[in-house]
Design an enzyme around this catalytic site. Structure first.
Site, PDB file in Angstrom:
ATOM      1  N   LYS A  13      -6.685  -0.204  -1.180  1.00  0.00           N
ATOM      2  CA  LYS A  13      -6.500  -0.840  -2.493  1.00  0.00           C
ATOM      3  C   LYS A  13      -6.074  -2.309  -2.341  1.00  0.00           C
ATOM      4  CE  LYS A  13      -3.328   2.192  -3.675  1.00  0.00           C
ATOM      5  NZ  LYS A  13      -3.281   3.028  -2.454  1.00  0.00           N
ATOM      6  N   ARG A  88       0.884   5.839 -11.150  1.00  0.00           N
ATOM      7  CA  ARG A  88       1.009   6.838 -10.095  1.00  0.00           C
ATOM      8  C   ARG A  88       1.454   8.185 -10.626  1.00  0.00           C
ATOM      9  NH1 ARG A  88       1.863   2.982  -5.536  1.00  0.00           N
ATOM     10  NH2 ARG A  88       2.167   4.083  -3.595  1.00  0.00           N
ATOM     11  N   ARG A 127      -1.349  -0.646  10.209  1.00  0.00           N
ATOM     12  CA  ARG A 127      -1.360  -1.759   9.245  1.00  0.00           C
ATOM     13  C   ARG A 127      -0.288  -2.799   9.567  1.00  0.00           C
ATOM     14  NH1 ARG A 127      -1.141  -0.272   3.017  1.00  0.00           N
ATOM     15  NH2 ARG A 127       0.683   0.939   3.609  1.00  0.00           N
ATOM     16  N   ARG A 161       5.460  -2.770   7.545  1.00  0.00           N
ATOM     17  CA  ARG A 161       6.320  -2.191   6.513  1.00  0.00           C
ATOM     18  C   ARG A 161       7.196  -1.088   7.092  1.00  0.00           C
ATOM     19  NH1 ARG A 161       2.238  -0.987   1.571  1.00  0.00           N
ATOM     20  NH2 ARG A 161       3.705   0.743   1.356  1.00  0.00           N
ATOM     21  N   ARG A 172       4.364  10.375   1.394  1.00  0.00           N
ATOM     22  CA  ARG A 172       3.625   9.565   0.410  1.00  0.00           C
ATOM     23  C   ARG A 172       2.316  10.247   0.019  1.00  0.00           C
ATOM     24  NH1 ARG A 172       3.856   4.288   3.839  1.00  0.00           N
ATOM     25  NH2 ARG A 172       2.445   3.375   2.330  1.00  0.00           N
TER      26      ARG A 172
HETATM   27  P1  ADP Z   1      -3.558   0.571   0.359  1.00  0.00           P
HETATM   28  O1  ADP Z   1      -3.271  -0.735  -0.371  1.00  0.00           O
HETATM   29  O2  ADP Z   1      -4.479   1.466  -0.410  1.00  0.00           O
HETATM   30  O3  ADP Z   1      -2.313   1.269   0.802  1.00  0.00           O
HETATM   31  P2  ADP Z   1      -4.542  -1.203   2.479  1.00  0.00           P
HETATM   32  O4  ADP Z   1      -5.531  -2.069   1.766  1.00  0.00           O
HETATM   33  O5  ADP Z   1      -3.216  -1.800   2.792  1.00  0.00           O
HETATM   34  O6  ADP Z   1      -4.364   0.200   1.675  1.00  0.00           O
HETATM   35  O7  ADP Z   1      -5.233  -0.678   3.807  1.00  0.00           O
HETATM   36  C1  ADP Z   1      -4.511   0.095   4.767  1.00  0.00           C
HETATM   37  C2  ADP Z   1      -4.902  -0.330   6.185  1.00  0.00           C
HETATM   38  O8  ADP Z   1      -6.253   0.067   6.430  1.00  0.00           O
HETATM   39  C3  ADP Z   1      -4.837  -1.835   6.406  1.00  0.00           C
HETATM   40  O9  ADP Z   1      -4.345  -2.048   7.717  1.00  0.00           O
HETATM   41  C4  ADP Z   1      -6.287  -2.304   6.252  1.00  0.00           C
HETATM   42  O10 ADP Z   1      -6.556  -3.428   7.095  1.00  0.00           O
HETATM   43  C5  ADP Z   1      -7.071  -1.084   6.709  1.00  0.00           C
HETATM   44  N1  ADP Z   1      -8.314  -0.873   5.936  1.00  0.00           N
HETATM   45  C6  ADP Z   1      -8.506  -1.107   4.611  1.00  0.00           C
HETATM   46  N2  ADP Z   1      -9.766  -0.771   4.236  1.00  0.00           N
HETATM   47  C7  ADP Z   1     -10.376  -0.288   5.356  1.00  0.00           C
HETATM   48  C8  ADP Z   1     -11.691   0.214   5.639  1.00  0.00           C
HETATM   49  N3  ADP Z   1     -12.621   0.319   4.675  1.00  0.00           N
HETATM   50  N4  ADP Z   1     -11.941   0.605   6.916  1.00  0.00           N
HETATM   51  C9  ADP Z   1     -10.998   0.507   7.883  1.00  0.00           C
HETATM   52  N5  ADP Z   1      -9.762   0.044   7.690  1.00  0.00           N
HETATM   53  C10 ADP Z   1      -9.437  -0.360   6.452  1.00  0.00           C
HETATM   54  P1  AMP Z   2       2.586   0.904  -2.044  1.00  0.00           P
HETATM   55  O1  AMP Z   2       2.795  -0.517  -1.631  1.00  0.00           O
HETATM   56  O2  AMP Z   2       1.678   1.036  -3.224  1.00  0.00           O
HETATM   57  O3  AMP Z   2       2.164   1.775  -0.876  1.00  0.00           O
HETATM   58  O4  AMP Z   2       3.999   1.444  -2.539  1.00  0.00           O
HETATM   59  C1  AMP Z   2       5.112   1.497  -1.654  1.00  0.00           C
HETATM   60  C2  AMP Z   2       6.218   2.356  -2.280  1.00  0.00           C
HETATM   61  O5  AMP Z   2       6.701   1.717  -3.479  1.00  0.00           O
HETATM   62  C3  AMP Z   2       5.805   3.760  -2.714  1.00  0.00           C
HETATM   63  O6  AMP Z   2       5.855   4.695  -1.651  1.00  0.00           O
HETATM   64  C4  AMP Z   2       6.857   4.056  -3.805  1.00  0.00           C
HETATM   65  O7  AMP Z   2       8.119   4.370  -3.232  1.00  0.00           O
HETATM   66  C5  AMP Z   2       7.001   2.695  -4.473  1.00  0.00           C
HETATM   67  N1  AMP Z   2       6.027   2.512  -5.576  1.00  0.00           N
HETATM   68  C6  AMP Z   2       5.027   1.591  -5.650  1.00  0.00           C
HETATM   69  N2  AMP Z   2       4.342   1.698  -6.805  1.00  0.00           N
HETATM   70  C7  AMP Z   2       4.927   2.727  -7.483  1.00  0.00           C
HETATM   71  C8  AMP Z   2       4.667   3.352  -8.733  1.00  0.00           C
HETATM   72  N3  AMP Z   2       3.650   2.940  -9.529  1.00  0.00           N
HETATM   73  N4  AMP Z   2       5.465   4.380  -9.124  1.00  0.00           N
HETATM   74  C9  AMP Z   2       6.487   4.788  -8.352  1.00  0.00           C
HETATM   75  N5  AMP Z   2       6.772   4.263  -7.154  1.00  0.00           N
HETATM   76  C10 AMP Z   2       6.005   3.235  -6.710  1.00  0.00           C
END
Ligand code: ADP
Ligand code: AMP
Length: 214
Positions: A13, A88, A127, A161, A172
């Site tokens: 995302k 969420r 990541r 992170r 999660r």
């Molecule tokens: P989210 O925001 O849904 O938690 P991220 O965009 O942070 O996910 O992506 C999670 C990890 O996977 C990052 O390290 C990113 O570089 C990698 N990633 C994202 N999209 C892809 C993909 N299509 N294929 C492989 N790796 C990906």
């Molecule tokens: P994310 O960056 O989206 O992976 O979110 C990291 C963490 O923030 C999650 O595991 C939750 O603890 C909190 N969080 C982010 N967005 C939300 C949401 N919409 N509702 C509740 N908790 C959230």
């Protein structure tokens, strides 16, 4: 245009949001990013959220919805919103409808990034991001072109992170399955959901999203 990117942690995302921001001038509204900023700044919201986030559980619907409300209030009416990591829960989905109406917006698309759960742990534990500009990377799937140097800003400082560890990722994912996945049928009934194969390459996923948004 206002869209939701929906998918479990690690689905891509944030990666796809950055591209939409760059290519289309939309604004990314990531509640995760907002909460991490609050934790870093030591605000009352941050102090409340930190332990919940570290455990991989969900922060309260009120807190995240207030963050979204404030961001929407500050946005120009012509800028499209990408909701990343919000809503969420079913309560958040309902509040989002109310917030969109309040700010004279409507939802155009919910894009579901579908991914294998097995791949998510690898994605999340690999990541990292630039400590200066926040550009997202992955150890193997998406490393910087020059090792140790950010493609976007040239910084050599990176960070990971605290919640991107295998144990928290499992919690999660459970939270996603139990509380977030159930919001999909409501959007499906409205005919605004499109499923994208999130296991494809980053560029392929971007192309699929572009095709949906037109
Ligand atoms: P989210 O925001 O849904 O938690 P991220 O965009 O942070 O996910 O992506 C999670 C990890 O996977 C990052 O390290 C990113 O570089 C990698 N990633 C994202 N999209 C892809 C993909 N299509 N294929 C492989 N790796 C990906
Ligand atoms: P994310 O960056 O989206 O992976 O979110 C990291 C963490 O923030 C999650 O595991 C939750 O603890 C909190 N969080 C982010 N967005 C939300 C949401 N919409 N509702 C509740 N908790 C959230």
């Amino acid at each position: 245009m206002n869209i939701i990117l929906l998918g479990p942690p690690g689905a891509g995302k944030g990666t796809q949001s950055s591209r939409l921001v760059e290519h289309r001038g939309m604004k990314q509204l990531s509640t995760g990013d907002m909460l991490r900023a609050a934790v870093k700044a030591g605000t009352p919201v941050g102090l409340k959220a930190k332990s919940v986030m570290d455990a991989g559980e969900l922060v309260s619907d009120e807190i995240v919805s207030e963050l979204i409300d404030a961001e929407l209030a500050a946005m120009g009416p012509d800028t499209g919103a990408i909701f990343d990591g919000y809503p969420r829960t079913e309560v958040q989905a309902q509040i989002l409808d109310e917030l969109l109406a309040k700010h004279d917006r409507s939802l155009d698309h919910v894009i579901e990034l579908a991914v294998d759960e097995d791949a998510l742990v690898e994605r999340i534990t690999g990541r990292f991001s630039c400590a200066n500009c926040g550009t997202l990377y992955h150890d193997t799937a998406n490393p910087p072109v020059q090792e140790g140097v950010c493609d976007n800003c040239g910084s050599t400082e990176f960070k990971r992170r605290p919640d991107d560890n295998e144990e928290t990722v499992r919690t999660r994912m459970q939270e996603y399955r139990a509380k977030t996945a159930p919001i999909l049928p409501g959007y499906e009934a409205r005919g605004i959901v499109t499923r994208v194969d999130g296991m494809a390459s980053i560029d392929e996923v971007t192309a699929s999203i572009d095709a949906i948004l037109g």
